[in-house]
Design an enzyme around this catalytic site. Structure first.
Site, PDB file in Angstrom:
ATOM      1  N   SER A   1      45.920  -9.555 -11.000  1.00 21.90           N
ATOM      2  CA  SER A   1      45.720  -9.486  -9.545  1.00 21.90           C
ATOM      3  C   SER A   1      46.544 -10.523  -8.798  1.00 21.90           C
ATOM      4  CB  SER A   1      44.241  -9.670  -9.174  1.00 21.90           C
ATOM      5  OG  SER A   1      43.945 -11.037  -8.938  1.00 21.90           O
ATOM      6  N   VAL A   2      46.589 -10.319  -7.478  1.00 22.64           N
ATOM      7  CA  VAL A   2      47.296 -11.223  -6.563  1.00 22.64           C
ATOM      8  C   VAL A   2      46.732 -12.646  -6.646  1.00 22.64           C
ATOM      9  CG1 VAL A   2      45.757 -10.736  -4.587  1.00 22.64           C
ATOM     10  CG2 VAL A   2      48.148 -11.328  -4.158  1.00 22.64           C
ATOM     11  N   LYS A   3      45.450 -12.768  -7.071  1.00 22.94           N
ATOM     12  CA  LYS A   3      44.789 -14.066  -7.042  1.00 22.94           C
ATOM     13  C   LYS A   3      45.244 -15.005  -8.153  1.00 22.94           C
ATOM     14  CE  LYS A   3      42.008 -14.531  -4.309  1.00 22.94           C
ATOM     15  NZ  LYS A   3      41.756 -14.703  -2.862  1.00 22.94           N
ATOM     16  N   ASP A   4      45.973 -14.462  -9.147  1.00 24.27           N
ATOM     17  CA  ASP A   4      46.560 -15.352 -10.164  1.00 24.27           C
ATOM     18  C   ASP A   4      47.477 -16.373  -9.495  1.00 24.27           C
ATOM     19  OD1 ASP A   4      45.384 -13.691 -11.984  1.00 24.27           O
ATOM     20  OD2 ASP A   4      47.241 -12.770 -12.691  1.00 24.27           O
TER      21      ASP A   4
ATOM     22  N   THR B   1      39.929 -14.293  -8.321  1.00 24.65           N
ATOM     23  CA  THR B   1      40.306 -15.711  -8.370  1.00 24.65           C
ATOM     24  C   THR B   1      39.739 -16.313  -9.649  1.00 24.65           C
ATOM     25  OG1 THR B   1      40.253 -15.846  -5.979  1.00 24.65           O
ATOM     26  CG2 THR B   1      40.140 -17.942  -7.158  1.00 24.65           C
TER      27      THR B   1
END
Ligand code: PLP
Length: 439
Positions: A131-134, A164
Site C-alpha cells: 500500500s501507499v502507507k509503506d 500504516t
C-alpha cells in the site's frame, strides 16, 4: 537485569515488573514464551483506563494543518527522493521496494464507462507491503532515527486502520523494532494476519469508539506508550507522513505525466497523501486541480453540510461504513484542506461495485478505498463533462490482498447487504452502474 528487559529500556519496567517473570517461562516446549512487554500490552488492552493507577493520559489534540506542522514540513523536506526501482541490480532489502510505483492508463475501464478524458492510475499496491502507507512508515521511522528519538530495539506503537500498520511492521521487522499496533475491530483479518506474520502484536479496539474515547485505538496507543516507554510516531500529526508524498509520490506522478495533468483525485484518511501530493503537484504543474474523495459517514469533506447525509442510501455523518482506511470523525493535523479544490462524497455500495469493475476491466487487483476514489472520480468526470483534452489521475492506495474475505468474496457481500445481482449488473452490463448509483 534480564536481557529481554534491557532491550526495552528502563521505562518499560514499571508495567512489566508487575507481571513477574512467570510469563517468560514456556508452558511446554511447543508454546513460545510471551514477551513481558507484550503480556503487559495485552493486559492493558483488557483494562478500562484508570487515571488513578496510570496517571493522566490524553488523546493528542489534532487540529488540522497548523503553523507547527507547516514549520516542521518546510524544515524537514529533502527534495525529490532519488534512486528509482533498482530492477537492474540486487536490492539490499524490501525497503528498496517502497516508492517508485507504476502509472497505468485505464483505457479499458474508460471505454466501458464512456469516460472521454485520459484516465491514469498511480498504482500503490506495488509497494513492498502492498500500500501507499509503506512510504510514510519508512519516512517516519527514518526521521525519528535521524533526530535521535528512536533506535533499533525500541518499542513502536501506532494506531492505524491497518495499512500504516503493515508498513510499520515491515520496516520494524527489517530494522529490528518491537511493533505494537492498535487497530479498530472493523479492519480486515488479512491485514491482521500480515502484521502478525511480520512479528507485531495486534490489539483490537471497538470500531464505534470515537477517536478520543478511552476505548479508542488512538487512546490505547497513548496509554501503552506511557506504560511501556514506547514511541508513537503518530501518522495523524507526523510531518514525515505528508513529506513522504511531497518528496516522493508527487514527484513521481509529475515525472510520469511529463508535467501534463489537469486533475489529481485522491481519497483521504489521515490526509497525508492528499496534502503532500497536492502541495507538490501545485508547485510543479500550474493549474492542476485537486479532488478529494470522502465516504459518507466521515466528516472530512467541505463545506460541512455535504457530510450530513447521503440522499440515495440515507448514510448519515458519524455513522459506521464498510470501506477501510479513509474518512474520520476528526480532522487530522496532517490534513491541509486548503489544498483541495473539490470534494466528492461516496457510498459503500458504489465503492465496492467500482472495485469489482476495476478488477474486471483493468486487471488491477486493487483495494476497497480505490473503489471509493474511482467512484468519486467517475462522478466528478461525468458531472463536469471532462473531455478528450483533459487528463485525470487517481491514486489507488492498496491491494485486493487485504480484502479477499471481504468485498472480493460474494458471500461476504451478500451477508453485508450488497446484492450480488446488482453488483454484477453494475460491473458487466454497460450503463447499469449509472442507473444504480445515480451518476
Ligand atoms: C486503504 C487506504 N486507502 C487510503 C488511505 C488514505 O491515506 P492517507 O492516510 O494518506 O489519507 C489509507 C490510509 O490508511 C488506506 O489504508
Amino acid at each position: 537485569m534480564p536481557a529481554v528487559m534491557s532491550r526495552f529500556g528502563k521505562a518499560a519496567l514499571s508495567g512489566v515488573q508487575r507481571l513477574g517473570l512467570k510469563s517468560m517461562v514456556p508452558q511446554s516446549r511447543f508454546i513460545a514464551a510471551v514477551d513481558p512487554v507484550i503480556a503487559r500490552a495485552r493486559e492493558m488492552q483488557k483494562m478500562t483506563y484508570d487515571a488513578a493507577k496510570e496517571g493522566e493520559v490524553k488523546a493528542p489534540n489534532y487540529v488540522g494543518w497548523d503553523k507547527e506542522i507547516d514549520d516542521d514540513f518546510k524544515k524537514l523536506t529533502v527534495g525529490p527522493v532519488k534512486g528509482g526501482r533498482p530492477y537492474g541490480k540486487i536490492c539490499d532489502s524490501a525497503l528498496d521496494l517502497i516508492g517508485f510505483t507504476p502509472m497505468v492508463r485505464m483505457s479499458r475501464f474508460a471505454k466501458f464507462f464512456d469516460v472521454d478524458c485520459d484516465l491514469l492510475a498511480k498504482v500503490e499496491l506495488f509497494n513492498a507491503g502492498g500500500s501507499v502507507k509503506d512510504r510514510i512508515a519508512k519516512r517516519m521511522v527514518e526521521e525519528a532515527e535521524k533526530s535521535g528519538r528512536i533506535k533499533p530495539g525500541d518499542i513502536l506503537i501506532e494506531a492505524t486502520s491497518g495499512n500504516t500498520g503493515v508498513g510499520l511492521c515491515l520496516v520494524s521487522a527489517i530494522k529490528g523494532y518491537k511493533q505494537i499496533i492498535c487497530l479498530p475491530q472493523k479492519m480486515s483479518g488479512e491485514k491482521v494476519n500480515t502484521m502478525k506474520c511480520l512479528g507485531a502484536e495486534i490489539l483490537r479496539t471497538p470500531t464505534e469508539a470515537a477517536w478520543d474515547a478511552e476505548d479508542s485505538h488512538i487512546f490505547l496507543s497513548a496509554r501503552l506508550a506511557k506504560d511501556l516507554g514506547g514511541h508513537v510516531l503518530d501518522q495523524y500529526k507526523n510531518a514525515g507522513n505528508p513529506l513522504a508524498h511531497y518528496d516522493g509520490t508527487a514527484e513521481e506522478i509529475a515525472e510520469q505525466c511529463d508535467g501534463k495533468l489537469d486533475y489529481m483525485i485522491m481519497s483521504t484518511g489521515t490526509g497525508g497523501t492528499m496534502t503532500g501530493v497536492a502541495k507538490k503537484l501545485k508547485e510543479l504543474i500550474p493549474g492542476v486541480q485537486v479532488v478529494g474523495v470522502d465516504p459518507y459517514g466521515s466528516i472530512l469533506a467541505e463545506p460541512a453540510h455535504v457530510n450530513e447525509k447521503s440522499n440515495r442510501t440515507g448514510q448519515e455523518k458519524l455513522t459506521a461504513y464498510q470501506v477501510e482506511g479513509i474518512g474520520y470523525d476528526f480532522i487530522p493535523t496532517v490534513l491541509d484542506r486548503e489544498v483541495v479544490d473539490h470534494w466528492v462524497k461516496t457510498d459503500d455500495d458504489e465503492a465496492f461495485a467500482m472495485c469489482r469493475a476495476i478488477v474486471r476491466h483493468e486487471g488491477l487487483l486493487i483495494g476497497g478505498s480505490c473503489g471509493s476514489t474511482v467512484a468519486g472520480a467517475y462522478r466528478f468526470i461525468k458531472q463536469n463533462k471532462l473531455g478528450k483534452d483533459k487528463r485525470c489521475a487517481v491514486l489507488l492506495a492498496d491491494s485486493s490482498r487485504n480484502y479477499m474475505s471481504k468485498f472480493m468474496d460474494d458471500g461476504w457481500m451478500e451477508s453485508n447487504g450488497f446484492s450480488m445481482s446488482k453488483m454484477n449488473a453494475a460491473v458487466f452490463e454497460k450503463g447499469e452502474y449509472d442507473k444504480l448509483f445515480h451518476v
